[in-house]
Design a protein around this motif. Structure first.
Motif, PDB file in Angstrom:
ATOM      1  N   THR A 132      20.550 -63.229 -34.673  1.00  0.00           N
ATOM      2  CA  THR A 132      20.712 -64.158 -33.554  1.00  0.00           C
ATOM      3  C   THR A 132      19.862 -63.658 -32.392  1.00  0.00           C
ATOM      4  O   THR A 132      19.879 -62.466 -32.080  1.00  0.00           O
ATOM      5  N   VAL A 133      19.118 -64.563 -31.810  1.00  0.00           N
ATOM      6  CA  VAL A 133      18.385 -64.208 -30.586  1.00  0.00           C
ATOM      7  C   VAL A 133      19.074 -64.950 -29.458  1.00  0.00           C
ATOM      8  O   VAL A 133      19.007 -66.184 -29.378  1.00  0.00           O
ATOM      9  N   ARG A 134      19.814 -64.202 -28.662  1.00  0.00           N
ATOM     10  CA  ARG A 134      20.693 -64.829 -27.676  1.00  0.00           C
ATOM     11  C   ARG A 134      19.963 -65.767 -26.731  1.00  0.00           C
ATOM     12  O   ARG A 134      18.896 -65.448 -26.211  1.00  0.00           O
ATOM     13  N   GLY A 135      20.546 -66.932 -26.576  1.00  0.00           N
ATOM     14  CA  GLY A 135      19.996 -67.933 -25.666  1.00  0.00           C
ATOM     15  C   GLY A 135      18.805 -68.682 -26.261  1.00  0.00           C
ATOM     16  O   GLY A 135      18.250 -69.591 -25.644  1.00  0.00           O
ATOM     17  N   VAL A 136      18.370 -68.316 -27.460  1.00  0.00           N
ATOM     18  CA  VAL A 136      17.215 -69.003 -28.054  1.00  0.00           C
ATOM     19  C   VAL A 136      17.592 -69.609 -29.409  1.00  0.00           C
ATOM     20  O   VAL A 136      17.608 -70.830 -29.577  1.00  0.00           O
ATOM     21  N   GLY A 137      17.888 -68.768 -30.381  1.00  0.00           N
ATOM     22  CA  GLY A 137      18.189 -69.319 -31.698  1.00  0.00           C
ATOM     23  C   GLY A 137      18.302 -68.214 -32.731  1.00  0.00           C
ATOM     24  O   GLY A 137      18.984 -67.207 -32.507  1.00  0.00           O
ATOM     25  N   TYR A 138      17.588 -68.399 -33.847  1.00  0.00           N
ATOM     26  CA  TYR A 138      17.723 -67.462 -34.957  1.00  0.00           C
ATOM     27  C   TYR A 138      16.349 -67.027 -35.470  1.00  0.00           C
ATOM     28  O   TYR A 138      15.360 -67.735 -35.335  1.00  0.00           O
ATOM     29  N   VAL A 139      16.382 -65.876 -36.137  1.00  0.00           N
ATOM     30  CA  VAL A 139      15.175 -65.391 -36.781  1.00  0.00           C
ATOM     31  C   VAL A 139      15.566 -64.688 -38.078  1.00  0.00           C
ATOM     32  O   VAL A 139      16.588 -64.004 -38.144  1.00  0.00           O
ATOM     33  N   LEU A 140      14.739 -64.876 -39.106  1.00  0.00           N
ATOM     34  CA  LEU A 140      14.951 -64.143 -40.344  1.00  0.00           C
ATOM     35  C   LEU A 140      13.867 -63.073 -40.418  1.00  0.00           C
ATOM     36  O   LEU A 140      12.681 -63.371 -40.369  1.00  0.00           O
ATOM     37  N   ARG A 141      14.307 -61.864 -40.451  1.00  0.00           N
ATOM     38  CA  ARG A 141      13.347 -60.766 -40.612  1.00  0.00           C
ATOM     39  C   ARG A 141      14.034 -59.540 -41.196  1.00  0.00           C
ATOM     40  O   ARG A 141      15.254 -59.386 -41.084  1.00  0.00           O
TER      41      ARG A 141
END
Ligand code: CA
Length: 239
Positions: A227-236
């Motif tokens: 989770t990237v707070r205040g933005v969305g999501y990332v898969l890594r």
């Protein structure tokens, strides 16, 4: 290997001229002087092409053709027909002759037809060997990040070689995250890509499905979905 050609022709002079010309063009040549002899030669030999005169003593060329075709559907057979014998040409083609040349013929024209028939034949053989499959059809299409692997064609999902069952929507979401791995994606982007432009729902549906995916993909393992707070999501993968 030289292509080998069987000439079935009762007129000795024509047969001899054909033999000389074809040998000069580097073909292996055999001759038969009657229909019966021609059929016997065909059955005992291994030819790439047959040049077949129609007007033959005994067994006619048409009958020889019919019997050749009952043994071999593919071998090219070029008929040598007398000028004007339309009926013979028609029944010859109906019986599966590859082509015909009308006597008296130009040797260059006959040679061109022989080359064309042999080319066509080798293509047919090649395509029947490989079947109708596209060359890349069996190539595997895996997307991966760390020990997560998914196959878009078979819809297999593996984490450290363990198979994971996903619903179609979860699968689509995971494909989208994997295709865009290491990029931070906001909820609107994900919604649009996975649920479509017209989806009228709330972006919370993204959070719900991310939660489902995490449970199946990341639970008890090093997390891939962040989770990237205040933005969305990332898969890594964690580095
Ligand atoms: Ca003849």
């Amino acid at each position: 290997m030289k292509p080998s050609i069987l000439i079935v022709e009762d007129e000795e002079k024509i047969a001899r001229v054909l033999e000389i010309e074809l040998e000069y063009e580097d073909y292996e040549v055999s001759k038969a002087m009657s229909g019966t002899e021609g059929l016997e030669a065909f059955q005992n030999g291994d030819f790439d092409l047959v040049l077949l005169d129609i007007m033959l003593p005994g067994l006619s060329g048409i009958e020889v053709l019919r019997r050749i075709r009952s043994h071999d559907e593919h071998i090219p057979v070029i008929l040598l027909t007398a000028k004007g014998s339309v009926e013979d040409k028609v029944s010859g083609l109906d019986l599966g002759a590859t082509d015909y040349v009308t006597k008296p013929f130009q040797i260059e024209e006959l040679l061109a037809r022989i080359r064309a028939a042999l080319r066509l034949h080798s293509k047919v053989q090649k395509s029947s060997m490989t079947g109708t499959e596209e060359p890349n059809q069996n190539q595997e299409v895996w997307l991966s990040a760390g020990d997560l692997k998914i196959n878009e064609k078979t819809r297999e999902v593996l984490r450290a070689e363990d198979g994971i069952e996903l619903t179609p929507r979860e699968f689509d979401l995971l494909v989208y995250l994997l295709r865009n791995q290491r990029q931070v994606l906001n909820r609107e982007q994900i919604l649009e890509a996975v649920w479509g432009y017209d989806y009228m729902g709330d972006t919370n549906v993204v959070d719900v499905y991310i939660r489902y995916l995490r449970k199946k993909i990341d639970h008890g393992r090093s997390p891939l979905i962040h989770t990237v707070r205040g933005v969305g999501y990332v898969l890594r993968t964690e580095t």
